[in-house]
Design an enzyme around this catalytic site. Structure first.
Site, PDB file in Angstrom:
ATOM      1  N   HIS A  85     -23.774  26.689  15.363  1.00  0.00           N
ATOM      2  CA  HIS A  85     -23.849  26.140  14.006  1.00  0.00           C
ATOM      3  C   HIS A  85     -25.179  26.481  13.337  1.00  0.00           C
ATOM      4  CE1 HIS A  85     -20.381  23.879  15.227  1.00  0.00           C
ATOM      5  NE2 HIS A  85     -21.058  23.163  16.111  1.00  0.00           N
ATOM      6  N   HIS A 111     -34.122  22.551  13.169  1.00  0.00           N
ATOM      7  CA  HIS A 111     -33.123  23.600  12.988  1.00  0.00           C
ATOM      8  C   HIS A 111     -33.117  24.001  11.525  1.00  0.00           C
ATOM      9  CE1 HIS A 111     -31.068  19.809  12.095  1.00  0.00           C
ATOM     10  NE2 HIS A 111     -30.545  20.513  11.112  1.00  0.00           N
ATOM     11  N   HIS A 113     -30.850  25.675   7.984  1.00  0.00           N
ATOM     12  CA  HIS A 113     -29.581  25.926   7.276  1.00  0.00           C
ATOM     13  C   HIS A 113     -29.848  27.078   6.312  1.00  0.00           C
ATOM     14  CE1 HIS A 113     -27.744  22.060   8.581  1.00  0.00           C
ATOM     15  NE2 HIS A 113     -29.003  21.634   8.542  1.00  0.00           N
ATOM     16  N   GLU A 123     -29.327  22.922   2.006  1.00  0.00           N
ATOM     17  CA  GLU A 123     -28.336  21.846   1.934  1.00  0.00           C
ATOM     18  C   GLU A 123     -28.592  20.971   0.720  1.00  0.00           C
ATOM     19  OE1 GLU A 123     -27.769  20.039   6.022  1.00  0.00           O
ATOM     20  OE2 GLU A 123     -25.928  21.152   5.571  1.00  0.00           O
ATOM     21  N   HIS A 136     -34.901  21.401   8.845  1.00  0.00           N
ATOM     22  CA  HIS A 136     -34.801  19.971   9.153  1.00  0.00           C
ATOM     23  C   HIS A 136     -35.510  19.688  10.468  1.00  0.00           C
ATOM     24  CE1 HIS A 136     -30.872  19.625   6.618  1.00  0.00           C
ATOM     25  NE2 HIS A 136     -31.964  19.566   5.868  1.00  0.00           N
ATOM     26  N   THR A 217     -25.924  15.775   8.450  1.00  0.00           N
ATOM     27  CA  THR A 217     -25.108  16.620   7.571  1.00  0.00           C
ATOM     28  C   THR A 217     -24.028  17.372   8.345  1.00  0.00           C
ATOM     29  OG1 THR A 217     -26.570  18.537   7.726  1.00  0.00           O
ATOM     30  CG2 THR A 217     -27.070  16.910   6.009  1.00  0.00           C
TER      31      THR A 217
END
Ligand SMILES: [Zn+2]
Length: 359
Positions: A85, A111, A113, A123, A136, A217
């Site tokens: 992910h 991590h 995004h 995000e 994050h 999220t």
């Protein structure tokens, strides 16, 4: 140890491979079905959100975020993993948030995004602007035994979020992560990387941020995150953003891209700001106190214009005052000992403010 075990999950919480297939197998493609298997995903306190800076309420109680233990010696080894992910860097428990929250929080993992080569993929958005990527850093409240125990309590988690933008030069802190992505291209692969100053991954200015109550999220979307979204952005080179966006593969060996969740409704929630957003939005234009790229460019330039106007204004004021002063000296033909005129300090103050705004 329990927290370490949980740290694969954390904000991208308990993920498939530790739990066996079926139970936690989710993907960004089935977002509409998340809520049917993870009820919280359909809740009213979800993340991410759009931050409307004009509506964010200034709260003087929101003190600067303070970090401790973030600078790690290079002899320490940190696990970096492609979990299908995102890329997750596990963090030792020595990292903590010691200011800016009412309680103490310990770090678990961080991590990222991101989007695709064509589209940005943060995000959160600020005034409907989406940034190329978002980091994050996930923490849990020290009043609970570990991450898993904390994640189900309303005050259990704190996540520090910051936007990544394209800047003029390579970011040496992100290099510590990005140079290893090619070693973990496949889902489930991991590598150990040397310790470094993890705080370097966050913006320099930890004083200006938005705060709201939200959720993880990703499934199980627990509504237990007290969010901090920094106003200042972090700059990476274009090459670095490209590596982030293209290096990893997710399920089905397809490129791991667009790993961000759609915006969630506020449902009456209020977003707080640690600073006066209305003032800043006029004088400086928020997000990202500096930096440019894409939509950022025009706002950035407008902040320069506002700064220029102020600089010229005070420059003229100073010149007029100085001229009057010189005329005064000239008329009286006497040496004046007073060199520290109040106008001088006024100019210095303005310059500092302008610099801070555009830094
Ligand atoms: Zn996240």
């Amino acid at each position: 140890a329990a927290a370490a075990a949980a740290s694969h999950g954390a904000e991208d919480a308990p993920h498939s491979h530790e739990r066996g297939p079926g139970q936690d197998h989710w993907s960004y493609k089935d977002r509409p079905e998340w809520a049917s298997r993870y009820p919280d995903c359909g809740g009213a306190v979800q993340s991410p959100i759009n931050v409307d800076t004009a509506r964010a309420g200034f709260s003087p109680q929101l003190r600067p975020i303070q970090l401790s233990g973030y600078s790690l010696p290079s002899k320490e080894r940190l696990k970096l993993k492609n979990n299908g992910h995102t890329v997750v860097l596990e963090l030792p428990e020595s990292l903590a948030i010691t200011g800016g929250y009412a309680q103490q929080y310990r770090a678990v993992q961080l991590h990222l995004h991101w989007g695709s080569p064509a589209e940005p993929g943060s995000e959160h958005t600020v005034d409907d602007r989406r940034f190329p990527a978002e980091i994050h850093v996930v923490h849990y409240n020290t009043k609970y035994d570990n991450f898993e125990a904390a994640m189900v309590h309303p005050d259990g988690l704190a996540v520090l979020g910051a936007f990544l933008q394209v800047g003029p030069r390579e970011n040496p802190y992100y290099r510590q992560i990005l140079e290893h992505l090619y070693e973990i291209q496949g889902e489930g692969e991991e590598v150990f990387v040397p310790g470094f100053n993890v705080a370097g991954l966050l913006p320099a200015n930890l004083n200006l941020y938005f705060r709201y109550n939200g959720s993880l999220t990703t499934p199980p979307c627990y509504q237990t995150v007290t969010w901090t979204v920094f106003n200042q952005t972090v700059q990476l080179s274009q090459d670095q953003i490209s590596v982030l966006v293209t290096a990893l593969r997710g399920d089905d060996d397809s490129p791991l891209q667009n790993n961000f969740r759609e915006l969630q409704k506020l449902h009456g929630r209020h977003v707080l700001a640690s600073f006066q957003t209305t003032l800043t939005s006029v004088k400086q234009m928020p997000p990202g106190g500096g930096s440019s790229s894409e939509a950022g460019a025009e706002k950035h330039s407008s902040s320069f214009q506002a700064g220029d106007v102020l600089a010229v204004l005070f420059g003229v004021l100073f010149a007029v005052t100085a001229l009057a002063f010189l005329l005064y000296i000239h008329k009286h033909r006497s040496q004046t000992a007073r060199l520290d005129s109040p106008t001088k300090s006024k100019v210095i103050y303005t310059a500092a403010t302008t610099e801070e705004n555009t830094a």
